[in-house]
Design a protein around this motif. Structure first.
Motif, PDB file in Angstrom:
ATOM      1  N   GLY A  23      -7.361  10.337  -3.405  1.00  0.00           N
ATOM      2  CA  GLY A  23      -7.801   9.641  -2.201  1.00  0.00           C
ATOM      3  C   GLY A  23      -9.283   9.363  -2.189  1.00  0.00           C
ATOM      4  N   VAL A  37       0.689   4.034  -2.863  1.00  0.00           N
ATOM      5  CA  VAL A  37       0.388   5.430  -2.531  1.00  0.00           C
ATOM      6  C   VAL A  37       1.452   6.355  -3.106  1.00  0.00           C
ATOM      7  CG1 VAL A  37       0.251   7.083  -0.632  1.00  0.00           C
ATOM      8  CG2 VAL A  37      -0.989   4.926  -0.498  1.00  0.00           C
ATOM      9  N   ALA A  41       0.836  -1.209   0.000  1.00  0.00           N
ATOM     10  CA  ALA A  41       0.000   0.000   0.000  1.00  0.00           C
ATOM     11  C   ALA A  41       0.864   1.250   0.000  1.00  0.00           C
ATOM     12  CB  ALA A  41      -0.926  -0.013   1.219  1.00  0.00           C
ATOM     13  N   PHE A 101      -7.885   5.571  -4.416  1.00  0.00           N
ATOM     14  CA  PHE A 101      -7.535   4.914  -3.159  1.00  0.00           C
ATOM     15  C   PHE A 101      -8.769   4.380  -2.442  1.00  0.00           C
ATOM     16  CE2 PHE A 101      -3.685   7.928  -2.980  1.00  0.00           C
ATOM     17  CZ  PHE A 101      -2.969   7.072  -3.787  1.00  0.00           C
TER      18      PHE A 101
END
Length: 322
Positions: free
Chosen positions: A196, A178, A174, A200
């Motif tokens: 995000g 990211v 992760a 995400f």
């Protein structure tokens, strides 16, 4: 097309590369087909690309998949439902006293310390002793004549270790993802808040959606609904709180906190939906959820995503609120 099909099967784990004998037989069949059926045209061309497709798929597997699988097997024990599975993985599990601590320290940067020659030798000695000791003692722990209670205890310990290592693997993956998407956002000019709220969020929530759907279909609707609310609450409170605990512990009080307009709009949309679900469903709809209401929920989510994208691209609300 043939290459893409083989690559797809390799990724899914459904492709088994042919042995040398099977390859020779296949080449002979292709030669006969080429001599006796030259008029086939497209079919003959599809057969002729079988060998390049096999080579490409094998190269991709060796270059990308096999190293990852080797690292997974070296850091996480393969724990099956049958204690006999532990006996078959004796060699791989015996490496865990060396590989598991190394990977754990690599995945958690806060545990890294300055490595001196004495520390390196001490760690190597402890890891080697643990590896040799576990290999020698393995027959008495999970062997055919080992006590069943001992085998189950060892299996439980390895299960806990597998869980911890899997969490470390997910955290490491992760973190890399990211960083990758953040770099893509900076290069393309897309805000991190938009990434995000979309990419995400989708990646995090897909697993929850599948598990909640499975639980609901098994007849536990109340559990699934509770998980739908409990999961975001855990991420919002525990995830954010743990990050703030680490940040404030390392740097003191965090000042100058500013929320982007996208985050404020996202929080407002979520609050509106929660209030509607809490009051309108029991009072207005009499605790009944129809297909139309479900479609409206999906439409509200799509509308909120479009609204967030418009705010992120400064089509609307271009002036920062904070």
């Amino acid at each position: 097309d043939g290459i893409l099909i083989v690559v797809r099967d390799v990724v899914r784990g459904e492709y088994a590369p042919a042995t040398e004998e099977e390859h020779l037989d296949r080449q002979q069949q292709l030669q006969h087909q080429h001599l006796g059926h030259e008029h086939r045209g497209d079919d003959a061309f599809e057969d002729s690309i079988w060998w390049p497709a096999w080579k490409t798929a094998w190269t991709l597997r060796v270059a990308f998949i096999e190293p990852v699988m080797a690292a997974l097997r070296a850091t996480m024990p393969e724990v099956g439902g049958d204690p006999a599975a532990l006996w078959r993985g004796r060699r791989a599990i015996s490496l865990l006293p060396v590989t598991a601590p190394l990977f754990f320290v690599f995945a958690v940067p806060s545990l890294r310390v300055e490595l001196t020659l004495g520390r390196a030798m001490a760690c190597a000695a402890v890891g080697a002793a643990g590896s040799v000791g576990s290999y020698v003692a393995w027959p008495g722990l999970v062997g055919p004549h080992a006590p069943r209670a001992t085998a189950h205890t060892v299996q439980g310990v390895l299960t806990v270790l597998t869980f911890v290592q899997s969490v470390m693997w997910m955290d490491l993956a992760a973190g890399e993802l990211v960083g990758l998407f953040a770099a893509i956002g900076r290069i393309s000019g897309v805000s991190e808040s938009l990434l995000g709220a979309t990419v995400f969020a989708w990646g995090i929530s897909v697993g929850d959606m599948v598990s909640d759907t499975t639980v609901a279909r098994s007849g536990h609707a109340a559990t699934a609904v509770a998980a739908c609310f409990g999961g975001p609450m855990f991420n919002l409170l525990m995830g954010l709180a743990m990050g703030l605990v680490v940040a404030t512990g390392a740097n003191g009080t965090v000042e100058g906190v500013r929320l982007d307009n996208e985050i404020i709009v996202l929080a407002g949309c979520q609050m509106c939906f929660l209030l509607y679900y809490m009051f309108a469903v029991p009072l207005v709809h009499k605790c009944r959820v129809t297909r139309g209401l479900a479609v409206c929920m999906l439409g509200f989510y799509i509308l909120s995503q479009v609204l967030i994208m418009l705010v992120s691209t400064q089509v609307i609300f271009a002036t920062p609120w904070m």
